[in-house]
Design a protein around this motif. Sequence first.
Motif, PDB file in Angstrom:
ATOM      1  N   SER A   1      16.220  52.527  19.222  1.00 25.82           N
ATOM      2  CA  SER A   1      15.335  53.262  20.120  1.00 25.82           C
ATOM      3  C   SER A   1      13.983  52.578  20.207  1.00 25.82           C
ATOM      4  CB  SER A   1      15.157  54.702  19.628  1.00 25.82           C
ATOM      5  OG  SER A   1      14.422  54.729  18.434  1.00 25.82           O
ATOM      6  N   LEU A   2      13.277  52.881  21.265  1.00 25.97           N
ATOM      7  CA  LEU A   2      11.930  52.353  21.433  1.00 25.97           C
ATOM      8  C   LEU A   2      10.924  53.438  21.125  1.00 25.97           C
ATOM      9  CD1 LEU A   2      12.182  50.383  24.780  1.00 25.97           C
ATOM     10  CD2 LEU A   2      12.027  49.442  22.491  1.00 25.97           C
TER      11      LEU A   2
ATOM     12  N   THR B   1       1.571  49.224  20.825  1.00 20.36           N
ATOM     13  CA  THR B   1       2.612  48.412  20.231  1.00 20.36           C
ATOM     14  C   THR B   1       3.969  49.043  20.493  1.00 20.36           C
ATOM     15  OG1 THR B   1       1.129  47.711  18.472  1.00 20.36           O
ATOM     16  CG2 THR B   1       3.474  47.470  18.051  1.00 20.36           C
ATOM     17  N   ILE B   2       4.921  48.247  20.901  1.00 23.92           N
ATOM     18  CA  ILE B   2       6.286  48.718  21.084  1.00 23.92           C
ATOM     19  C   ILE B   2       7.050  48.437  19.801  1.00 23.92           C
ATOM     20  CG2 ILE B   2       8.432  48.383  22.357  1.00 23.92           C
ATOM     21  CD1 ILE B   2       6.714  47.658  24.788  1.00 23.92           C
TER      22      ILE B   2
ATOM     23  N   CYS C   1      14.459  37.666  16.763  1.00 24.68           N
ATOM     24  CA  CYS C   1      13.314  38.394  16.191  1.00 24.68           C
ATOM     25  C   CYS C   1      12.516  37.589  15.156  1.00 24.68           C
ATOM     26  CB  CYS C   1      13.745  39.745  15.625  1.00 24.68           C
ATOM     27  SG  CYS C   1      14.763  39.676  14.153  1.00 24.68           S
ATOM     28  N   ALA C   2      12.865  36.327  14.931  1.00 28.15           N
ATOM     29  CA  ALA C   2      12.088  35.500  13.999  1.00 28.15           C
ATOM     30  C   ALA C   2      10.635  35.446  14.467  1.00 28.15           C
ATOM     31  CB  ALA C   2      12.673  34.103  13.908  1.00 28.15           C
ATOM     32  N   GLY C   3       9.716  35.560  13.509  1.00 28.97           N
ATOM     33  CA  GLY C   3       8.291  35.534  13.806  1.00 28.97           C
ATOM     34  C   GLY C   3       7.690  36.910  14.027  1.00 28.97           C
ATOM     35  N   LYS C   4       8.525  37.944  14.086  1.00 30.51           N
ATOM     36  CA  LYS C   4       8.027  39.292  14.347  1.00 30.51           C
ATOM     37  C   LYS C   4       7.876  40.088  13.054  1.00 30.51           C
ATOM     38  CE  LYS C   4       9.778  39.346  19.002  1.00 30.51           C
ATOM     39  NZ  LYS C   4      10.702  39.922  19.950  1.00 30.51           N
ATOM     40  N   ARG C   5       6.982  41.063  13.115  1.00 27.74           N
ATOM     41  CA  ARG C   5       6.694  41.942  11.982  1.00 27.74           C
ATOM     42  C   ARG C   5       7.765  43.028  11.878  1.00 27.74           C
ATOM     43  NH1 ARG C   5       2.506  46.208  12.720  1.00 27.74           N
ATOM     44  NH2 ARG C   5       2.851  47.501  10.924  1.00 27.74           N
ATOM     45  N   VAL C   6       8.145  43.360  10.637  1.00 27.37           N
ATOM     46  CA  VAL C   6       9.099  44.434  10.392  1.00 27.37           C
ATOM     47  C   VAL C   6       8.601  45.308   9.252  1.00 27.37           C
ATOM     48  CG1 VAL C   6      11.179  43.241  11.207  1.00 27.37           C
ATOM     49  CG2 VAL C   6      10.473  42.982   8.825  1.00 27.37           C
ATOM     50  N   VAL C   7       9.045  46.553   9.260  1.00 26.88           N
ATOM     51  CA  VAL C   7       8.922  47.440   8.108  1.00 26.88           C
ATOM     52  C   VAL C   7      10.342  47.890   7.811  1.00 26.88           C
ATOM     53  CG1 VAL C   7       8.036  49.624   7.214  1.00 26.88           C
ATOM     54  CG2 VAL C   7       6.580  48.188   8.643  1.00 26.88           C
ATOM     55  N   MET C   8      10.754  47.724   6.547  1.00 25.29           N
ATOM     56  CA  MET C   8      12.125  48.019   6.133  1.00 25.29           C
ATOM     57  C   MET C   8      12.110  49.095   5.059  1.00 25.29           C
ATOM     58  SD  MET C   8      13.167  44.014   5.560  1.00 25.29           S
ATOM     59  CE  MET C   8      12.126  43.921   4.099  1.00 25.29           C
TER      60      MET C   8
ATOM     61  N   GLY D   1      17.017  51.267   7.112  1.00 29.16           N
ATOM     62  CA  GLY D   1      16.395  51.316   8.425  1.00 29.16           C
ATOM     63  C   GLY D   1      15.350  50.230   8.548  1.00 29.16           C
ATOM     64  N   VAL D   2      15.116  49.783   9.779  1.00 29.01           N
ATOM     65  CA  VAL D   2      14.136  48.729  10.042  1.00 29.01           C
ATOM     66  C   VAL D   2      13.367  49.080  11.314  1.00 29.01           C
ATOM     67  CG1 VAL D   2      13.779  46.280  10.575  1.00 29.01           C
ATOM     68  CG2 VAL D   2      15.612  46.939   9.009  1.00 29.01           C
ATOM     69  N   LEU D   3      12.051  48.908  11.253  1.00 30.35           N
ATOM     70  CA  LEU D   3      11.204  48.985  12.435  1.00 30.35           C
ATOM     71  C   LEU D   3      10.828  47.564  12.814  1.00 30.35           C
ATOM     72  CD1 LEU D   3       8.782  51.891  11.436  1.00 30.35           C
ATOM     73  CD2 LEU D   3      10.827  52.026  12.886  1.00 30.35           C
ATOM     74  N   LEU D   4      11.060  47.178  14.053  1.00 35.24           N
ATOM     75  CA  LEU D   4      10.745  45.843  14.539  1.00 35.24           C
ATOM     76  C   LEU D   4       9.604  45.957  15.538  1.00 35.24           C
ATOM     77  CD1 LEU D   4      11.425  42.791  14.872  1.00 35.24           C
ATOM     78  CD2 LEU D   4      13.031  43.489  16.668  1.00 35.24           C
ATOM     79  N   TYR D   5       8.480  45.318  15.221  1.00 36.71           N
ATOM     80  CA  TYR D   5       7.292  45.385  16.064  1.00 36.71           C
ATOM     81  C   TYR D   5       7.349  44.267  17.098  1.00 36.71           C
ATOM     82  CZ  TYR D   5       5.523  48.810  12.819  1.00 36.71           C
ATOM     83  OH  TYR D   5       5.377  49.941  12.064  1.00 36.71           O
ATOM     84  N   GLU D   6       7.323  44.666  18.357  1.00 33.58           N
ATOM     85  CA  GLU D   6       7.441  43.715  19.459  1.00 33.58           C
ATOM     86  C   GLU D   6       6.106  43.109  19.857  1.00 33.58           C
ATOM     87  OE1 GLU D   6      10.151  42.540  21.045  1.00 33.58           O
ATOM     88  OE2 GLU D   6      11.472  43.642  19.703  1.00 33.58           O
ATOM     89  N   LYS D   7       5.009  43.764  19.535  1.00 32.18           N
ATOM     90  CA  LYS D   7       3.695  43.258  19.938  1.00 32.18           C
ATOM     91  C   LYS D   7       2.732  43.354  18.799  1.00 32.18           C
ATOM     92  CE  LYS D   7      -0.038  44.073  23.127  1.00 32.18           C
ATOM     93  NZ  LYS D   7      -0.659  44.975  24.041  1.00 32.18           N
TER      94      LYS D   7
END
Length: 168
Positions: A26-27, A35-36, A111-118, A162-168
């Motif tokens: 989901s977005l 931030t998306i 998604c390499a280079g992007k921020r995540v929270v796991m 679960g993982v949050l992937l930050y697009e911006k």
Amino acid sequence: MKSLLYLMIAASIALTNCKNLPTNDSLQRNLANNTIVKSFGDNMDAKGSINLDQAIAQLNNVDSMEVKIEGKVTEVCQAKGCWMNVVSIQGESTPMFVQFKDYGFFMPKDCAGKRVVMDGMAYKSVTPVEELRHYAMDKGASQEDIAKITEPKEELKFMANGVLLYEK
């Protein structure tokens, strides 16, 4: 009048149940900084997360721990997105190898280079040679590079619920 009441009750139940649906892929939009965020796996938020460097320091004293970790993706399985390597946001930590609970979700291959929270379990583990070779194939390594893998490797690992992937 009765049918209108039933319609309102049905609509209310439907709206309530929709809120409880899982947010896999989901977005979400963080209105504070526009931030998306894409969510994968279990519902979660970033509250209480620590940076990867802090998690690594804590793992020096224990074998495993449940934790939320923030980091930056450096590599992703190019076959399916079924694993990734994560380093600290500053990029100076030892990489942590991340897999996904019950093979239940995958990450985007770009998604390499992007921020995540796991959110999940961090632990230390020895990875056998055959498994290391398999992951090297997933990355697209040459047969020559794969053949050079001859020793098991002690690694920091993470099983993400679960993982949050930050697009911006």
